[in-house]
Scaffold this motif. Sequence first.
Motif, short mmCIF file in Angstrom:
data_model
loop_
_atom_site.label_atom_id
_atom_site.label_comp_id
_atom_site.label_asym_id
_atom_site.label_seq_id
_atom_site.Cartn_x
_atom_site.Cartn_y
_atom_site.Cartn_z
N ASN A 87 0.80 -1.23 0.00
CA ASN A 87 0.00 0.00 0.00
C ASN A 87 0.83 1.28 0.00
N ILE A 104 -6.31 -1.95 -5.24
CA ILE A 104 -7.17 -2.02 -4.06
C ILE A 104 -6.32 -2.65 -2.96
N THR A 105 -6.27 -2.00 -1.81
CA THR A 105 -5.45 -2.49 -0.71
C THR A 105 -6.24 -3.42 0.20
N TYR A 108 -10.04 -5.11 2.13
CA TYR A 108 -10.92 -4.33 1.28
C TYR A 108 -12.36 -4.63 1.67
N THR A 109 -13.26 -3.82 1.14
CA THR A 109 -14.69 -4.09 1.35
C THR A 109 -15.28 -4.61 0.05
N GLN A 110 -16.41 -5.24 0.16
CA GLN A 110 -17.13 -5.72 -1.02
C GLN A 110 -17.43 -4.54 -1.95
N GLN A 112 -15.76 -1.76 -2.34
CA GLN A 112 -14.56 -1.31 -3.05
C GLN A 112 -14.32 -2.16 -4.29
N ILE A 113 -14.49 -3.46 -4.17
CA ILE A 113 -14.27 -4.36 -5.30
C ILE A 113 -15.29 -4.08 -6.40
N ASP A 115 -17.29 -1.46 -6.88
CA ASP A 115 -17.20 -0.11 -7.41
C ASP A 115 -16.03 0.05 -8.36
N THR A 116 -14.90 -0.56 -8.03
CA THR A 116 -13.72 -0.46 -8.89
C THR A 116 -13.99 -1.10 -10.24
#
Length: 120
Positions: A87, A104-105, A108-110, A112-113, A115-116
């Motif tokens: 990171n 993504i570090t 992570y949250t669901q 974040q995955i 949305d990315t």
Amino acid sequence: MKPSKVMIVDDSPVDLQHLKQIMADAGYQVITATDGQDAYDKAKAYRPDVILMDVVMEGVDGFQACRNITSDKDLASIPVVFVTSKNQRADRVWGELQGGKGMITKPYTQAQIIDTIAAL
């Protein structure tokens, strides 16, 4: 066009399964690989819409695998997003220089995955 086929690359069975579950629950078709060489071979065979790739793996690491994928004219259009415990700013810059489209570090949250991937 929304990506529908996602390849997840991680040498940790726990992390691989967690990401696979997130993507499957969101309606994506999931392909998995456990190292960089496996990722390159499966990218050639299955042509995923996006690749979520760990960096620290035995053998061919994620940065090298990304270079291999993005320098292959048949695969260069597949976006690679690193999902990693690395990171530092230098890691992000290096990832971009290898052809990565994001990082993504972990942890992570669901969201974040999802949305990315949706932003690609």
